[in-house]
Scaffold this active site. Structure first.
Site, PDB file in Angstrom:
ATOM      1  N   LYS A   1     -12.511   0.535   0.092  1.00 39.83           N
ATOM      2  CA  LYS A   1     -11.713   1.189  -0.946  1.00 39.83           C
ATOM      3  C   LYS A   1     -12.514   1.179  -2.260  1.00 39.83           C
ATOM      4  CE  LYS A   1      -7.264   0.403   1.300  1.00 39.83           C
ATOM      5  NZ  LYS A   1      -7.827   0.275   2.633  1.00 39.83           N
TER       6      LYS A   1
ATOM      7  N   SER B   1       0.788  -1.229   0.000  1.00 39.02           N
ATOM      8  CA  SER B   1       0.000   0.000   0.000  1.00 39.02           C
ATOM      9  C   SER B   1       0.819   1.276   0.000  1.00 39.02           C
ATOM     10  CB  SER B   1      -0.951   0.003   1.201  1.00 39.02           C
ATOM     11  OG  SER B   1      -0.228  -0.069   2.416  1.00 39.02           O
TER      12      SER B   1
ATOM     13  N   HIS C   1      -6.003  -3.425  -1.808  1.00 42.41           N
ATOM     14  CA  HIS C   1      -5.684  -2.377  -2.781  1.00 42.41           C
ATOM     15  C   HIS C   1      -5.720  -2.892  -4.210  1.00 42.41           C
ATOM     16  CE1 HIS C   1      -4.689   1.149  -0.343  1.00 42.41           C
ATOM     17  NE2 HIS C   1      -4.230   0.301   0.561  1.00 42.41           N
TER      18      HIS C   1
END
Length: 411
Positions: free
Chosen positions: A243, A184, A212
């Site tokens: 996310k 990340s 991610h």
């Protein structure tokens, strides 16, 4: 408060501030989006530091679905799942996540931090071995600490070092290799093909935190296992709803039905934390449906990322977080760049420089955040830029221009 302890706390805070490592929180006055309002800032700002990769955090269909979920199922569950904290949308989301990821079952948690905090202790014991990439997310590190299995780390994406750790763990009952799909702070991919090859060779399991990547990486947005063609070789996938999948909250573990069933019986964050709120579940369902038809948004995200990297490189900025290190984390030639793009400010004064650059850009209408120790290693300060499908080409160019102007102003 004990005065001696209070004095100690204030001393530590002063040391953090003196080192230029104080982290401040900006207060947003608008929904999360490509353009946001920030308290005590004039006008709206271009937002280049959110995990809102596909721009779904304020997408009308997601917001409408969340409203409908609130109306139909109420504000909160007021309980944990096995008592009275499960509604039909919870199971629907778990089933749809499983179908999307190609797994047998999925278990929802309050966050991916909780998912990673509960998976290891519930599944592994003193007879087992956990081998973790040194740059894994803090939630994986903390989750592994809670487990009584033997623990070791391998150098970031270094397959020779991983193999050495696997050989050391040869006497374990079960061995699991643990890695982020995307690191990340760096935007680098884990070499999942090679990891799975070693896992097959040594009879190890593979756990990937794909927070991610899920939703936008891979041909259909199914994450790094799809990207590297190893979806059927990864045993456990953890991820977040916070996310690309709408940006709200909640996490999950997706695996075989047996693994998930055991987690429902023994994973402490699942057993002792309230269920994800109905409105979040409903919005996440709509986001997941949107992702399955988001080819255009994913393509725009790649275009924005490529453009930003090209322009920043032409402007002379350092985008290599691994300069001077032995890390093998990289981006294969056939893989598009990840939208996490670290703009590096190395050295002893890097943290102060990154902070000054970010402050100047804020005043110029571009919202970015500096990262320094302990979030990243000392001497590796950076501004982590995150591109989104919500950005236009003009937004990307404006961001690069703001970086250049801030560098000139700061010196």
């Amino acid at each position: 408060m004990n005065r001696a302890f209070e004095a100690h706390v204030n001393e530590v805070l002063a040391e953090i501030d003196q080192a230029g490592l104080t982290k401040t929180e900006r207060v947003l006055t608008t929904p999360q989006s490509g353009v946001i309002g920030v308290q005590r800032a004039e006008g709206n700002l271009l937002n280049f530091c959110a995990n809102n990769y596909l721009g779904l955090a304020d997408a009308p269909q997601v917001v409408e679905a969340a409203h409908a979920g609130l109306d139909a199922y109420g504000f909160g569950m007021a309980s944990v799942r096995f008592i009275c904290g499960t509604q039909t949308p919870h199971r629907e989301l778990e089933e749809k996540l499983s179908a999307f990821l190609g797994t047998e079952d999925t278990i929802l948690c309050s966050s991916c931090f909780d998912a990673n905090g509960g998976v290891f202790e519930a599944l592994f014991g003193p007879e087992d071995a956990i081998i973790s990439d040194e740059l894994n997310h803090a939630s994986l590190i903390d989750g592994i600490r809670l487990c009584k299995a033997s623990r070791s780390r391998y150098r970031n994406a270094d397959m020779a070092d991983l193999e050495a750790r696997l050989q050391e763990a040869s006497g374990a009952r079960f061995t699991v290799i643990v890695t982020d799909g995307v690191f990340s702070m760096d935007g680098a991919y884990a070499p999942l093909r090679e990891i799975c090859d070693l896992a097959d060779q040594y009879g190890a399991l593979v756990l990937v935190d794909d927070s991610h990547a899920v939703g936008f990486v891979g041909e259909n947005g199914r994450g790094t296992p799809e990207l590297f063609g190893v979806a059927d070789r990864v045993d456990i996938i953890t991820g977040t709803l916070g996310k690309a999948l709408g940006g709200a909250s909640g996490g999950y573990v997706s695996a075989s039905s047996g693994i998930v069933t055991l987690l429902r019986q023994r994973a402490r964050p699942y057993l002792f934390s309230n269920s994800v709120a109905p409105t979040v579940v409903a919005g996440s369902l709509a986001a997941l449906e949107g992702i399955e038809a988001s080819g255009e948004a994913r393509a725009r995200l790649v275009e924005n990322t490529v453009l930003f990297r090209e322009l920043m490189t032409e402007a002379g900025f350092d985008l290599d977080p691994f300069a001077g290190s032995e890390s093998a984390a990289t981006r294969p030639a056939d893989v598009p760049p990840h939208p996490i793009t670290p703009v590096m400010f190395p050295g002893e004064d890097g943290a102060r420089t990154a902070t000054a650059i970010a402050e100047h850009m804020l005043a110029a209408g571009v919202y970015v955040i500096p990262f320094s120790f302990p979030v990243v290693p000392r001497g590796k300060a950076r501004i982590r830029v995150q591109l989104s499908a919500a950005h236009s080409t003009g937004d990307v160019r404006a961001c690069v221009a703001a970086f250049a102007a801030a560098r000139e102003a700061v010196g």
